[in-house]
Scaffold this motif. Structure first.
Motif, PDB file in Angstrom:
ATOM      1  N   TYR A  10     -16.875  56.689  73.092  1.00 12.29           N
ATOM      2  CA  TYR A  10     -16.125  55.841  74.162  1.00 12.29           C
ATOM      3  C   TYR A  10     -16.965  54.915  74.727  1.00 12.29           C
ATOM      4  CZ  TYR A  10     -11.667  58.392  74.030  1.00 12.29           C
ATOM      5  OH  TYR A  10     -10.614  59.051  73.736  1.00 12.29           O
ATOM      6  N   LEU A  11     -18.282  55.086  75.092  1.00 11.40           N
ATOM      7  CA  LEU A  11     -19.293  54.257  75.721  1.00 11.40           C
ATOM      8  C   LEU A  11     -19.827  53.466  74.740  1.00 11.40           C
ATOM      9  CD1 LEU A  11     -21.511  57.011  77.459  1.00 11.40           C
ATOM     10  CD2 LEU A  11     -19.919  55.361  78.438  1.00 11.40           C
ATOM     11  N   GLU A  12     -19.791  53.623  73.381  1.00 12.79           N
ATOM     12  CA  GLU A  12     -20.062  52.466  72.512  1.00 12.79           C
ATOM     13  C   GLU A  12     -19.135  51.430  72.173  1.00 12.79           C
ATOM     14  OE1 GLU A  12     -21.861  52.370  67.998  1.00 12.79           O
ATOM     15  OE2 GLU A  12     -20.762  54.151  68.499  1.00 12.79           O
ATOM     16  N   VAL A  13     -17.808  51.963  72.327  1.00 15.82           N
ATOM     17  CA  VAL A  13     -16.707  50.955  71.979  1.00 15.82           C
ATOM     18  C   VAL A  13     -16.751  50.059  73.370  1.00 15.82           C
ATOM     19  CG1 VAL A  13     -14.236  50.999  72.168  1.00 15.82           C
ATOM     20  CG2 VAL A  13     -15.447  52.462  70.425  1.00 15.82           C
ATOM     21  N   ILE A  14     -16.884  50.861  74.630  1.00 15.42           N
ATOM     22  CA  ILE A  14     -16.835  49.849  75.801  1.00 15.42           C
ATOM     23  C   ILE A  14     -17.873  48.613  75.524  1.00 15.42           C
ATOM     24  CG2 ILE A  14     -17.292  49.960  78.111  1.00 15.42           C
ATOM     25  CD1 ILE A  14     -15.934  52.873  78.127  1.00 15.42           C
ATOM     26  N   VAL A  29      -9.538  49.871  74.824  1.00 12.39           N
ATOM     27  CA  VAL A  29     -10.298  50.889  74.203  1.00 12.39           C
ATOM     28  C   VAL A  29      -9.278  51.853  73.280  1.00 12.39           C
ATOM     29  CG1 VAL A  29     -11.578  53.194  74.558  1.00 12.39           C
ATOM     30  CG2 VAL A  29     -12.045  51.163  76.138  1.00 12.39           C
ATOM     31  N   ALA A  30      -8.042  52.065  73.943  1.00 14.51           N
ATOM     32  CA  ALA A  30      -7.080  52.777  72.974  1.00 14.51           C
ATOM     33  C   ALA A  30      -6.804  52.040  71.731  1.00 14.51           C
ATOM     34  CB  ALA A  30      -5.730  53.130  73.868  1.00 14.51           C
ATOM     35  N   GLU A  66     -26.673  54.363  83.587  1.00 11.48           N
ATOM     36  CA  GLU A  66     -26.730  55.499  82.567  1.00 11.48           C
ATOM     37  C   GLU A  66     -25.749  55.476  81.331  1.00 11.48           C
ATOM     38  OE1 GLU A  66     -26.437  60.365  82.513  1.00 11.48           O
ATOM     39  OE2 GLU A  66     -26.538  59.354  84.525  1.00 11.48           O
ATOM     40  N   GLY A  67     -24.695  54.981  81.645  1.00 11.61           N
ATOM     41  CA  GLY A  67     -23.578  54.880  80.716  1.00 11.61           C
ATOM     42  C   GLY A  67     -24.159  53.803  79.456  1.00 11.61           C
ATOM     43  N   LYS A  68     -24.588  52.794  80.103  1.00 10.22           N
ATOM     44  CA  LYS A  68     -24.979  51.864  79.200  1.00 10.22           C
ATOM     45  C   LYS A  68     -26.217  52.151  78.337  1.00 10.22           C
ATOM     46  CE  LYS A  68     -26.246  46.764  79.217  1.00 10.22           C
ATOM     47  NZ  LYS A  68     -26.654  45.468  80.150  1.00 10.22           N
ATOM     48  N   ALA A  69     -27.044  52.742  78.775  1.00 11.98           N
ATOM     49  CA  ALA A  69     -28.187  53.206  78.256  1.00 11.98           C
ATOM     50  C   ALA A  69     -27.742  54.163  77.060  1.00 11.98           C
ATOM     51  CB  ALA A  69     -29.176  54.075  79.106  1.00 11.98           C
ATOM     52  N   ILE A  70     -26.907  55.043  77.264  1.00  9.98           N
ATOM     53  CA  ILE A  70     -26.245  55.874  76.108  1.00  9.98           C
ATOM     54  C   ILE A  70     -25.765  55.120  75.208  1.00  9.98           C
ATOM     55  CG2 ILE A  70     -24.581  57.556  75.473  1.00  9.98           C
ATOM     56  CD1 ILE A  70     -25.115  58.544  78.553  1.00  9.98           C
ATOM     57  N   ALA A  71     -24.960  53.850  75.604  1.00  9.92           N
ATOM     58  CA  ALA A  71     -23.863  53.047  74.676  1.00  9.92           C
ATOM     59  C   ALA A  71     -24.925  52.352  73.748  1.00  9.92           C
ATOM     60  CB  ALA A  71     -23.217  52.316  75.642  1.00  9.92           C
ATOM     61  N   GLU A  72     -26.203  51.785  74.454  1.00  5.06           N
ATOM     62  CA  GLU A  72     -27.111  51.047  73.756  1.00  5.06           C
ATOM     63  C   GLU A  72     -27.759  51.845  72.758  1.00  5.06           C
ATOM     64  OE1 GLU A  72     -29.233  49.034  76.977  1.00  5.06           O
ATOM     65  OE2 GLU A  72     -27.853  47.408  76.880  1.00  5.06           O
ATOM     66  N   MET A  73     -28.213  53.009  73.254  1.00  2.00           N
ATOM     67  CA  MET A  73     -28.733  53.929  72.237  1.00  2.00           C
ATOM     68  C   MET A  73     -27.830  54.138  70.946  1.00  2.00           C
ATOM     69  SD  MET A  73     -29.962  57.886  72.680  1.00  2.00           S
ATOM     70  CE  MET A  73     -28.126  58.674  72.714  1.00  2.00           C
ATOM     71  N   CYS A 100     -21.596  56.331  61.807  1.00  2.00           N
ATOM     72  CA  CYS A 100     -21.061  56.753  62.914  1.00  2.00           C
ATOM     73  C   CYS A 100     -21.009  58.336  63.066  1.00  2.00           C
ATOM     74  CB  CYS A 100     -19.478  56.433  62.855  1.00  2.00           C
ATOM     75  SG  CYS A 100     -18.486  56.594  64.425  1.00  2.00           S
ATOM     76  N   ARG A 101     -21.307  59.242  61.968  1.00  2.00           N
ATOM     77  CA  ARG A 101     -21.548  60.440  61.979  1.00  2.00           C
ATOM     78  C   ARG A 101     -22.913  60.769  62.269  1.00  2.00           C
ATOM     79  NH1 ARG A 101     -17.495  60.214  58.033  1.00  2.00           N
ATOM     80  NH2 ARG A 101     -18.807  60.123  56.359  1.00  2.00           N
TER      81      ARG A 101
END
Length: 119
Positions: A10-14, A29-30, A66-73, A100-101
Motif C-alpha cells: 500500500y505504501l509503495e502504491v501511494i 489506490v483501490a 516514516e511511511g515515505k521511508a518504507i515506501a522508498e525502500m 514484488c515478492r
C-alpha cells in the motif's frame, strides 16, 4: 519500522501514484491494486494508526516521514530487482511479479550486497 507485506505494498502504491497525480485518494489506490474500496479503507485506517500516512478531511492521502521511508525502500528494491531480472532475460511481466515478492523478504544485508554487485 516493522511492517508487513500488505502495508508495504500500500505504501509503495501511494508513493508511485503521488509521483503522477496531484493528490492520492483511497479510490485511486483501490483502482491501482484492483481491490474493493472497503478493503482499502480498512488498510488506510491501519496505516494511519501506525503513523505511516495522514488523510485530510477531503480524503487526500499523504505519506508521513516514516511511511515515505518504507515506501522508498520497497520501491528501490522493486526497481533494482525488476530491472536486474530483465537484464538476465526475464520478461518484464515476470520480472515485476517476482520483484514484488522478493522485495518484501530479502534482508537489508543481501539487498545491499546485490545492489553493490549490480551497480
Amino acid at each position: 519500522m516493522h511492517t508487513n507485506e500488505s502495508s508495504e505494498n500500500y505504501l509503495e502504491v501511494i508513493l508511485v501514484l503521488s509521483k503522477t497525480r496531484p493528490v492520492v485518494r483511497s479510490v485511486d489506490v483501490a483502482e491501482e491494486l484492483g481491490f474493493k474500496k472497503s478493503s482499502v479503507s480498512v488498510a488506510m485506517k491501519h496505516l494511519r494508526e501506525r503513523n505511516h500516512i495522514t488523510v485530510t478531511k477531503e480524503g487526500f492521502i499523504y505519506l508521513t516521514e516514516e511511511g515515505k521511508a518504507i515506501a522508498e525502500m520497497i520501491y528501490e528494491r522493486h526497481e533494482l530487482l525488476s530491472n536486474w531480472l530483465v537484464t538476465l532475460g526475464v520478461s518484464r511481466e515476470i520480472a515485476d511479479e517476482d520483484a514484488c515478492r522478493i522485495e518484501h523478504v530479502i534482508s537489508k544485508e543481501s539487498f545491499d550486497a546485490l545492489k553493490k554487485h549490480i551497480k
